[in-house]
Design an enzyme around this catalytic site. Structure first.
Site, mmCIF file in Angstrom:
data_model
loop_
_atom_site.group_PDB
_atom_site.id
_atom_site.type_symbol
_atom_site.label_atom_id
_atom_site.label_comp_id
_atom_site.label_asym_id
_atom_site.label_seq_id
_atom_site.Cartn_x
_atom_site.Cartn_y
_atom_site.Cartn_z
ATOM 1 N N ASP A 83 0.853 -1.199 0.000
ATOM 2 C CA ASP A 83 0.000 0.000 0.000
ATOM 3 C C ASP A 83 0.884 1.242 0.000
ATOM 4 O OD1 ASP A 83 -2.432 1.376 0.245
ATOM 5 O OD2 ASP A 83 -2.319 1.384 2.447
ATOM 6 N N HIS A 181 -7.601 10.264 4.271
ATOM 7 C CA HIS A 181 -7.165 9.196 5.189
ATOM 8 C C HIS A 181 -7.540 9.543 6.623
ATOM 9 C CE1 HIS A 181 -4.029 7.978 2.022
ATOM 10 N NE2 HIS A 181 -4.824 6.945 2.175
ATOM 11 N N ASN A 231 -10.181 0.548 0.643
ATOM 12 C CA ASN A 231 -9.102 0.452 1.643
ATOM 13 C C ASN A 231 -9.577 0.849 3.039
ATOM 14 O OD1 ASN A 231 -7.536 -0.018 -0.582
ATOM 15 N ND2 ASN A 231 -6.104 1.651 -0.223
ATOM 16 N N THR A 234 -7.909 2.739 9.374
ATOM 17 C CA THR A 234 -8.265 3.394 10.640
ATOM 18 C C THR A 234 -9.344 2.652 11.426
ATOM 19 O OG1 THR A 234 -7.639 5.533 9.725
ATOM 20 C CG2 THR A 234 -9.137 5.574 11.605
#
Ligand code: G3H
Ligand code: ZN
Length: 296
Positions: A83, A181, A231, A234
């Site tokens: 990644d 993100h 993806n 977290t």
């Protein structure tokens, strides 16, 4: 047999059958076991992915060995993916160590440089039968101090997406569409019109980064509008951390109760919480029950 599938193989099936495959960031034995347990229980194809930081933490050889051992115990299709690979050397090292897929993230470079580096990594990976992912546009959030009015400039331009895929021959594309993100500050605002336009312009599978903390409705719209890889990092960390917090609320200090200082008890709580989170995501992505037909 513990052969990792390529992400190309797994994602083309998702493209043809209208669902998305979860790509879950793994960092250690427990997160690998949680991901594979979730995939087995849901009968869902899965992508295990590691950042370079995770590789630094666990070790490249150890990461591959642990993922391989767990993959041996299941028939569901599993890919091992790098990644946000930072350069050619990182991608090459992962390919050499046994990864079946690599991302090269040159999205912070000017377009021609992103094209050049992505093309170089793709050309090399393809000679080894490995698939690639690349990113266009930049994922920005409040932490980047970017004003809302400037956000558009960081999103992927649909026409450039087509040119980028044609010139780089990447196997999957991660376009920035307002995703960030980590935890979102305020209400997430994904640009679904842009996503649909990109979907019309490119034929390769599309990837959604920063998918934690998005409402299920947004995730479903992304799958409907053409995303095939989602993806999650977290939300897995949060599941683990909350489970461990609950243990320490119960046992705030070491005592004569043996369980109060048993690592296995603590880590297993985290592992179970990660498995539950990953299973929930797989169902949300429409991937549950797809393993058998994706294997063919
Ligand atoms: O590359 C990994 C991700 O895009 C995960 O993002 O931490 O927001 O789930 P997240
Ligand atoms: Zn990402």
């Amino acid at each position: 047999m513990a052969a990792f599938r390529t992400t190309k193989h797994i994602l083309i099936h998702a493209l043809e059958h209208g669902y998305a495959v979860g790509a879950f960031n793994i960092t250690n034995l427990e997160s690998i076991q949680a991901a594979i347990m979730a995939a087995k229980t849901e009968q869902a194809p899965i992508i295990l992915q590691t950042s370079e930081k995770a590789i630094g933490y666990a070790g490249l050889g150890q990461m591959v060995a642990m993922a391989r051992e767990e993959t041996k115990r299941t028939k569901v299709p599993v890919a091992l993916h790098l990644d946000h690979g930072s350069g050619f050397a990182a991608a090459k090292a992962c390919i050499g160590a046994g990864y079946s897929s690599v991302m090269i993230d040159a999205s912070s470079l000017p377009f021609p440089d992103n094209v050049a580096l992505t093309r170089r990594v793709s050309a090399y990976a393809h000679t080894k039968g490995i698939s690639t992912e690349a990113e266009l546009g930049r994922l920005v959030g409040v932490e980047d101090k970017v004003k809302v009015s400037e956000r558009d400039a960081f999103m992927a331009d649909p026409a450039k997406c087509r040119e980028f895929v044609r010139r780089t021959r990447c196997d999957a594309l991660a376009p920035a569409i307002g995703n960030v993100h980590g935890l979102y500050y305020g209400t997430p605002k994904l640009d679904f019109d842009r996503l649909r336009e990109i979907r019309q312009k490119v034929t390769v599978p599309l990837v959604l980064h920063g998918a934690s903390d998005l409402p299920a409705s947004d995730i479903r719209k992304c799958v409907r509008d053409g995303i095939q890889k989602i993806n999650i990092d977290t939300d897995i960390r949060i599941a683990f951390t909350e489970a461990v917090h609950s243990f320490f609320r119960r046992f705030p200090r070491v005592s004569h109760t043996r369980g109060s200082y048993d690592m296995r008890t603590i880590l297993n709580l985290g592992r179970e919480a990660m498995t539950a989170t990953i299973r929930k995501k797989m169902r949300m992505f429409g991937a549950s029950g797809k393993a058998k037909s994706a294997t063919k």
